[in-house]
Design a protein around this motif. Structure first.
Motif: not given
Ligand code: TTP
Ligand code: MG
Length: 386
Positions: A9-11, A104, A156
């Protein structure tokens, strides 16, 4: 085979891309939204802006109050989708089992990977994305998609979390049921009204009881709360694979004339080969179906050494199977199926067999003639019916 699922999961995806395109925005509270002057909502906020309480879905007017110094930018979806596709291509270098899940997010599947190797691989993926795109992502690793998805949220941004089988409730048991993947506000409300608030509470209710209350969805709820999920990772370029590609033909008259039967068989093999090439498959097994005039039907199959989509090879094997099983009886129907299908994009055969190459250009020419002028515009001598 033991499988491990990675959820990437892209930040702060959209904001991070904006910060990249304009280095002056690095480290600043960037908020991507619709029209910043209109009544739009926040798509996403950089982690700098999140400190002020700005969240996805919040009206921009409210976000401006929370974060007066925020830099509000109108989103550019094309740019985000472009980056997303690039990242997916990079992920495919690690495995062909990549399932894009949102703009994403993606799931990756690996077989027979021990935990240390999985963590090393997670680090390599993160490094690769960082080097190539200057973007960070969070990776969750688990025995299935639900666990991996929830794991990627544990740490995260820029996280890497591995959850082993049996650890799910230890880590998420105290969480709110609404934090479980796939549980929306309505279900949460209903669970609350039943006095079920925590994941561990939901997990401890017998599955049958949940099915009684929620119907089939009850089973999903029980499995999710217990971190159970058997759904496969579906690489998008594979889609949901057909199990086989086959054609069959009922002869105009029952016949024991080998030449007639074989000419029909050749025709069928050509149709199967053509469909495989059109849909981009290779097969490793050929199956022949023979039905006699008494409707007795047999199927026989043979595995081939190398996956193929070539008519000649399909026919060669199909013919052999037919002749091995034909006792001179009257035949009513013949069929040919290609099984054990794999996507051609996963193989590079061109360089392996020059003979295959020759055959390939031949069938490509035939296909293009048929695409242009119709199925019957060109026929091999052997498939012209007597
Ligand atoms: P998310 O992965 O939910 O959020 P994110 O990547 O911005 O942040 P995180 O670090 O928590 O993963 O969503 C991905 C992108 O989808 C996000 O950058 C913007 C877009 N999006 C919206 O446009 N509206 C929304 O309500 C949400 C949740 C996301
Ligand atoms: Mg994200």
């Amino acid at each position: 085979m033991k499988r491990l699922i990675f959820h990437i999961d892209m930040d702060a995806f959209f904001s991070s891309i904006e910060q990249l395109s304009n280095p002056g925005l690095k480290g600043k509270p960037v908020i991507v939204c619709g029209d910043p002057e209109g009544r739009s909502v926040v798509s996403t906020a950089s982690y700098e802006a999140r400190k002020f309480g700005v969240k996805s879905g919040m009206p921009v007017v409210k976000a401006k109050k929370f974060c007066p110094g925020g830099i509000f930018i109108e989103g550019n979806p094309k740019k985000y989708v472009y980056t997303s596709i690039q990242i997916l291509n990079t992920l495919r270098e690690f495995t062909s089992f990549v399932e894009p899940f949102s703009v994403d997010e993606a799931f990756l599947e690996f077989l027979n990977l021990d935990y240390d190797k999985a963590l090393d691989l997670g680090k390599s993926i993160k490094n690769r994305i960082k080097q190539q795109y200057q973007l960070t992502c969070s990776i969750g690793i688990g025995p299935n998609k639900i666990v991996a998805k929830m794991a990627s949220d544990v740490e995260k941004p820029d996280g890497l979390t591995l959850i082993k089988p049996g650890e799910f409730l230890k880590i998420f048991g105290e969480k709110d049921v609404g934090d479980l993947w796939g549980i929306g506000p309505k279900t949460k409300e209903k669970l609350y009204s039943l006095g079920i608030r925590k994941v561990k509470e939901l997990a401890s209710i017998p599955e049958d009881e949940l099915i009684r209350i929620f119907g089939a969805y009850g089973s999903y709820l029980w499995m999710t709360a217990n971190g159970i999920d058997e759904s496969p990772v579906i690489p998008y370029f594979v889609g949901i694979d057909p199990k086989s590609i086959g054609h069959e033909y009922t002869l105009p008259r029952d016949t024991s004339d080998k030449r007639i039967i074989l000419s029909s068989l050749l025709r069928l093999c050509e149709q199967v080969g053509r469909r495989m090439r059109k849909e981009g498959y290779l097969c490793d097994t050929i199956m022949v179906k023979i039905r006699n005039s008494d409707f007795k039907t047999i199927t026989r199959q043979k595995k081939i050494a190398l996956p193929t989509d070539l008519d000649e090879i399909i026919y060669k094997v199909g013919k052999l199977l037919f002749l091995e099983n034909f006792k001179g009886e009257k035949i009513r129907l013949v069929g040919v199926s290609a099984k054990g299908l794999v996507k051609k994009s996963e193989f590079d055969f061109d360089s392996i067999f020059s003979e295959a190459n020759r055959q390939k250009s031949f069938v490509e020419i035939i296909d293009s003639i048929r695409n242009r002028f119709g199925e019957d515009s060109i026929r091999r001598c052997g498939s012209i019916r007597f």
